[in-house]
Each structure stands twice: as C-alpha cells, then as structure tokens.
Design an enzyme around this catalytic site. Structure first.
Site, PDB file in Angstrom:
ATOM      1  N   ALA A  65       0.861  -1.175   0.000  1.00  0.00           N
ATOM      2  CA  ALA A  65       0.000   0.000   0.000  1.00  0.00           C
ATOM      3  C   ALA A  65       0.900   1.228   0.000  1.00  0.00           C
ATOM      4  O   ALA A  65       2.043   1.171   0.479  1.00  0.00           O
ATOM      5  CB  ALA A  65      -0.883  -0.013   1.240  1.00  0.00           C
ATOM      6  N   GLY A 108       0.504  -4.966   1.006  1.00  0.00           N
ATOM      7  CA  GLY A 108      -0.685  -5.018   0.170  1.00  0.00           C
ATOM      8  C   GLY A 108      -0.428  -5.652  -1.195  1.00  0.00           C
ATOM      9  O   GLY A 108      -1.355  -6.184  -1.817  1.00  0.00           O
ATOM     10  N   GLU A 111      -0.765  -9.248  -0.593  1.00  0.00           N
ATOM     11  CA  GLU A 111      -2.195  -9.514  -0.335  1.00  0.00           C
ATOM     12  C   GLU A 111      -3.009  -9.472  -1.624  1.00  0.00           C
ATOM     13  O   GLU A 111      -3.911 -10.280  -1.845  1.00  0.00           O
ATOM     14  CB  GLU A 111      -2.724  -8.490   0.674  1.00  0.00           C
ATOM     15  CG  GLU A 111      -2.082  -8.674   2.053  1.00  0.00           C
ATOM     16  CD  GLU A 111      -2.410  -7.555   3.016  1.00  0.00           C
ATOM     17  OE1 GLU A 111      -2.051  -6.385   2.706  1.00  0.00           O
ATOM     18  OE2 GLU A 111      -3.008  -7.815   4.065  1.00  0.00           O
ATOM     19  N   GLU A 131       4.500  -5.084   7.230  1.00  0.00           N
ATOM     20  CA  GLU A 131       3.739  -4.030   7.915  1.00  0.00           C
ATOM     21  C   GLU A 131       4.197  -3.809   9.349  1.00  0.00           C
ATOM     22  O   GLU A 131       4.163  -2.690   9.865  1.00  0.00           O
ATOM     23  CB  GLU A 131       2.232  -4.369   7.910  1.00  0.00           C
ATOM     24  CG  GLU A 131       1.566  -4.252   6.547  1.00  0.00           C
ATOM     25  CD  GLU A 131       1.608  -5.536   5.727  1.00  0.00           C
ATOM     26  OE1 GLU A 131       2.457  -6.423   6.007  1.00  0.00           O
ATOM     27  OE2 GLU A 131       0.802  -5.649   4.795  1.00  0.00           O
TER      28      GLU A 131
HETATM   29  C1  HXC Z   1       5.055   4.391  -1.164  1.00  0.00           C
HETATM   30  C2  HXC Z   1       6.969   3.425  -1.985  1.00  0.00           C
HETATM   31  C3  HXC Z   1       6.601   2.187  -1.433  1.00  0.00           C
HETATM   32  C4  HXC Z   1       5.374   2.105  -0.720  1.00  0.00           C
HETATM   33  C5  HXC Z   1       8.486   1.946  -2.431  1.00  0.00           C
HETATM   34  N1  HXC Z   1       8.122   3.223  -2.595  1.00  0.00           N
HETATM   35  N2  HXC Z   1       7.579   1.289  -1.724  1.00  0.00           N
HETATM   36  N3  HXC Z   1       6.185   4.525  -1.861  1.00  0.00           N
HETATM   37  N4  HXC Z   1       4.649   3.249  -0.614  1.00  0.00           N
HETATM   38  N5  HXC Z   1       4.914   0.980  -0.192  1.00  0.00           N
HETATM   39  C6  HXC Z   1       8.866   4.276  -3.316  1.00  0.00           C
HETATM   40  C7  HXC Z   1      10.049   4.777  -2.521  1.00  0.00           C
HETATM   41  O1  HXC Z   1       9.637   5.740  -1.576  1.00  0.00           O
HETATM   42  C8  HXC Z   1      10.891   5.361  -3.628  1.00  0.00           C
HETATM   43  O2  HXC Z   1      10.351   6.612  -4.003  1.00  0.00           O
HETATM   44  C9  HXC Z   1      10.653   4.421  -4.787  1.00  0.00           C
HETATM   45  O3  HXC Z   1       9.422   3.745  -4.498  1.00  0.00           O
HETATM   46  C10 HXC Z   1      11.737   3.381  -4.922  1.00  0.00           C
HETATM   47  O4  HXC Z   1      11.896   2.732  -3.698  1.00  0.00           O
HETATM   48  P1  HXC Z   1      13.307   2.496  -2.992  1.00  0.00           P
HETATM   49  O5  HXC Z   1      13.036   2.229  -1.561  1.00  0.00           O
HETATM   50  O6  HXC Z   1      14.253   3.601  -3.329  1.00  0.00           O
HETATM   51  O7  HXC Z   1      13.801   1.157  -3.748  1.00  0.00           O
HETATM   52  P2  HXC Z   1      14.767   0.027  -3.199  1.00  0.00           P
HETATM   53  O8  HXC Z   1      15.917   0.618  -2.459  1.00  0.00           O
HETATM   54  O9  HXC Z   1      15.024  -0.862  -4.371  1.00  0.00           O
HETATM   55  O10 HXC Z   1      13.910  -0.787  -2.108  1.00  0.00           O
HETATM   56  C11 HXC Z   1      12.807  -1.523  -2.512  1.00  0.00           C
HETATM   57  C12 HXC Z   1      11.921  -1.903  -1.277  1.00  0.00           C
HETATM   58  C13 HXC Z   1      11.577  -0.642  -0.477  1.00  0.00           C
HETATM   59  C14 HXC Z   1      12.697  -2.903  -0.383  1.00  0.00           C
HETATM   60  C15 HXC Z   1      10.680  -2.604  -1.827  1.00  0.00           C
HETATM   61  O11 HXC Z   1      11.048   0.330  -1.380  1.00  0.00           O
HETATM   62  C16 HXC Z   1      10.585  -0.845   0.597  1.00  0.00           C
HETATM   63  O12 HXC Z   1      10.879  -1.380   1.654  1.00  0.00           O
HETATM   64  N6  HXC Z   1       9.342  -0.408   0.361  1.00  0.00           N
HETATM   65  C17 HXC Z   1       8.289  -0.483   1.349  1.00  0.00           C
HETATM   66  C18 HXC Z   1       7.780  -1.867   1.477  1.00  0.00           C
HETATM   67  C19 HXC Z   1       6.700  -1.969   2.507  1.00  0.00           C
HETATM   68  O13 HXC Z   1       6.898  -1.684   3.699  1.00  0.00           O
HETATM   69  N7  HXC Z   1       5.481  -2.364   2.080  1.00  0.00           N
HETATM   70  C20 HXC Z   1       4.367  -2.488   2.964  1.00  0.00           C
HETATM   71  C21 HXC Z   1       3.562  -1.227   2.923  1.00  0.00           C
HETATM   72  S1  HXC Z   1       2.294  -1.222   4.097  1.00  0.00           S
HETATM   73  P3  HXC Z   1      11.221   7.969  -3.879  1.00  0.00           P
HETATM   74  O14 HXC Z   1      10.278   9.021  -4.363  1.00  0.00           O
HETATM   75  O15 HXC Z   1      11.605   8.071  -2.452  1.00  0.00           O
HETATM   76  O16 HXC Z   1      12.397   7.730  -4.788  1.00  0.00           O
HETATM   77  C22 HXC Z   1       1.079  -2.108   3.403  1.00  0.00           C
HETATM   78  C23 HXC Z   1      -0.121  -2.164   4.264  1.00  0.00           C
HETATM   79  C24 HXC Z   1      -1.125  -3.056   3.680  1.00  0.00           C
HETATM   80  O17 HXC Z   1       1.155  -2.577   2.322  1.00  0.00           O
HETATM   81  C25 HXC Z   1      -2.342  -2.998   4.503  1.00  0.00           C
HETATM   82  C26 HXC Z   1      -3.535  -2.971   3.689  1.00  0.00           C
HETATM   83  C27 HXC Z   1      -3.375  -2.813   2.291  1.00  0.00           C
END
Ligand code: HXC
Length: 257
Positions: A65, A108, A111, A131
C-alpha cells in the site's frame, strides 16, 4: 480506456492488467486500486473475456500500500472511509484471475496477489508482509490468506518479523503454483490464461467458486456445495459438447452455454 496507474489490454480472450507506477514500485494508492476495480468490472461484463492476468513490472509486482498516502490517516478516516475494503473486489471477481509476480510483492502487494486464483512467480519474486516494521499489521487479508497458503508457522514468522520469502521458498510452501524465468513470466501467464479461457466460461467460474468454498466452510459442506454445482453442470450445453467431442475424438467447441 486510458488509466494513469495501470495498463489494460485485451489479448484475445484474456484481459491483461499491468500495474504501472514505476517510480513508486507500483505502490498501491487509492486511485490505482480504483482503476484496477474499474478494469475488472469491464472484463467481468465483457462476454469475450474468459480470464485475466494481473501483473506488475520485473522489479515489483507491488511494494505494498502507498505508505505516503496512508501515513497521515486517522482512525476516523480509516473507519468512515472503510479503508481497504474496496480492494476486496479482486477476490470477488468471478472469472479466473492469475497473478504473475516478478520482484517485490510486499504488504498489500502480497495480499493483492493472494486475492487472485493462483500465483505464477518469476525467479526474482520476493513475498513479504513487512507491515510490522511500519507499526501496523496486514490489513488486506494477509494474516488470513497467507496463513491458509503457507500454514501458521511461516505466516506467523513472516507477519511478526517482516521477513521476505524468495520464489523457491514460496513454491515449496504452496504460496505460488510455479516459478518461471522472469523474461518468460508474463507470456507463460498469458498462455495459461488463454488455455483457461478456451474452456467453458460458466464451468471455469463454477470450478473457481467451488475451490474457493474450501477456504470458507467445513469439508462436508464444501463437498455438498461441489456436488450441487457438479450436478448443475449436466444442464449445460458445454458438458454435452465436451463429452461428445471426447467420444467423437475431436476438439470441443465450447459456447459458454
Ligand atoms: C510508497 C513506496 C513504497 C510504498 C516503495 N516506494 N515502496 N512509496 N509506498 N509501499 C517508493 C520509494 O519511496 C521510492 O520513491 C521508490 O518507491 C523506490 O523505492 P526504494 O526504496 O528507493 O527502492 P529500493 O531501495 O530498491 O527498495 C525496494 C523496497 C523498499 C525494499 C521494496 O522500497 C521498501 O521497503 N518499500 C516499502 C515496502 C513496505 O513496507 N510495504 C508495505 C507497505 S504497508 P522515492 O520518491 O523516495 O524515490 C502495506 C499495508 C497493507 O502494504 C495494509 C492494507 C493494504
């Protein structure tokens, strides 16, 4: 129809939806989910479409998400807006839908893939429910569907630690049906979807409904449900055609009737 966050195509009888927010690793914001729902509604209503493939990029199916959109949400926003519930449309889509997952399928994203009927994974796929690292837990079915796919121990470990699973572990654990080279993933998913779409649509829909029932009920009730649908299939023209074609040693011509 043009969308901002997804690409939508028809490949013969198969609908293809490609998540397309490359700058955010396909993070799922409300606009994107709205677009996916709209595309699915179009495919649901289109008699010529027999199955759907949902995919992302080679780097990310979806990294979760959209954290930036979600971070300032209050309890009242989440409650009143029924945050996340509209995502469930994917699990209510009635035609067969395959997730073709390469790269990250996190939070998400994982999911969303699990809401599809089965998952084909690229060799570089990484599944996770991170999460907990953000101070929340899965909210789009992750604690429930992941547990049903991989069992309590692995699901609990993944949800409590945020550890990612690679494609091989995901296949071993039953989360994905097959692992494929990344550059063949979408083509293979389209081929599988085409094979499904060549069968009788009402019969594939009933089959999907029956398998899904296994997740929602007891064995005895599930078998009764299966039996009712199985009996109903003998009222279809496609059952007559399928069996006649076998006896006559020819290919069946299903007419979705
Ligand atoms: C918003 C995101 C994002 C996310 C990545 N980006 N994941 N933006 N929401 N979930 C954005 C980053 O901010 C960045 O933008 C760009 O995508 C590239 O990401 P990087 O982190 O620079 O890439 P990398 O170093 O290759 O790392 C990849 C990654 C990391 C390991 C996947 O991005 C990461 O940990 N992302 C978050 C994963 C996460 O926690 N997902 C769960 C979300 S909560 P900028 O503009 O900064 O360059 C969830 C809740 C669900 O899903 C509940 C109900 C749906």
């Amino acid at each position: 129809m043009a969308y901002d966050n997804i690409l939508v195509e028809k490949r013969g009888k198969v609908g293809l939806i490609t998540l397309n927010r490359p700058n955010a690793l396909n993070a799922l914001n409300s606009v994107l989910i709205g677009e996916v729902n709209e595309a699915l509604a179009g495919f649901e209503a289109d008699d010529k479409i027999g199955s759907v493939v949902l995919t992302g990029s080679e780097k990310a199916f979806a990294a979760g998400a959209d954290i930036k959109e979600m971070s300032s949400l209050t309890y009242m926003d989440a409650y009143k807006g029924d945050f996340i519930t509209s995502w469930d449309n994917v699990s209510r889509f009635r035609k067969p839908i395959i997730a073709a997952v390469a790269g990250y399928a996190l939070g998400g994203g994982c999911e969303l893939a699990m809401m599809c009927d089965f998952i084909l994974a690229g060799e570089n796929a990484r599944f996770g429910q991170p999460e907990i690292t953000l101070g929340v837990m899965p909210g789009a079915g992750g604690t429930q569907r992941l547990t049903r796919f991989v069992g309590k121990s692995k699901a609990m470990e993944m949800c409590l630690t945020g550890r990612m699973m690679d494609a091989q572990e995901a296949e071993r654990s039953g989360l994905v049906s097959r692992v494929l080279p990344v550059d063949e993933l979408v083509d293979e998913a389209l081929k599988v979807a085409e094979k499904i779409a060549d069968f009788s649509l009402p019969i594939t829909m009933m089959t999907k409904e029956s398998v899904n029932r296994a997740y929602e009920t007891t064995l005895a009730e599930g078998v009764r449900f299966e039996r009712r649908l199985f009996h109903a299939m003998f009222a279809s023209e496609d059952q007559k055609e399928g069996m006649a074609a076998f006896v006559e040693k020819r290919a069946p011509q299903f007419r979705n009737k």
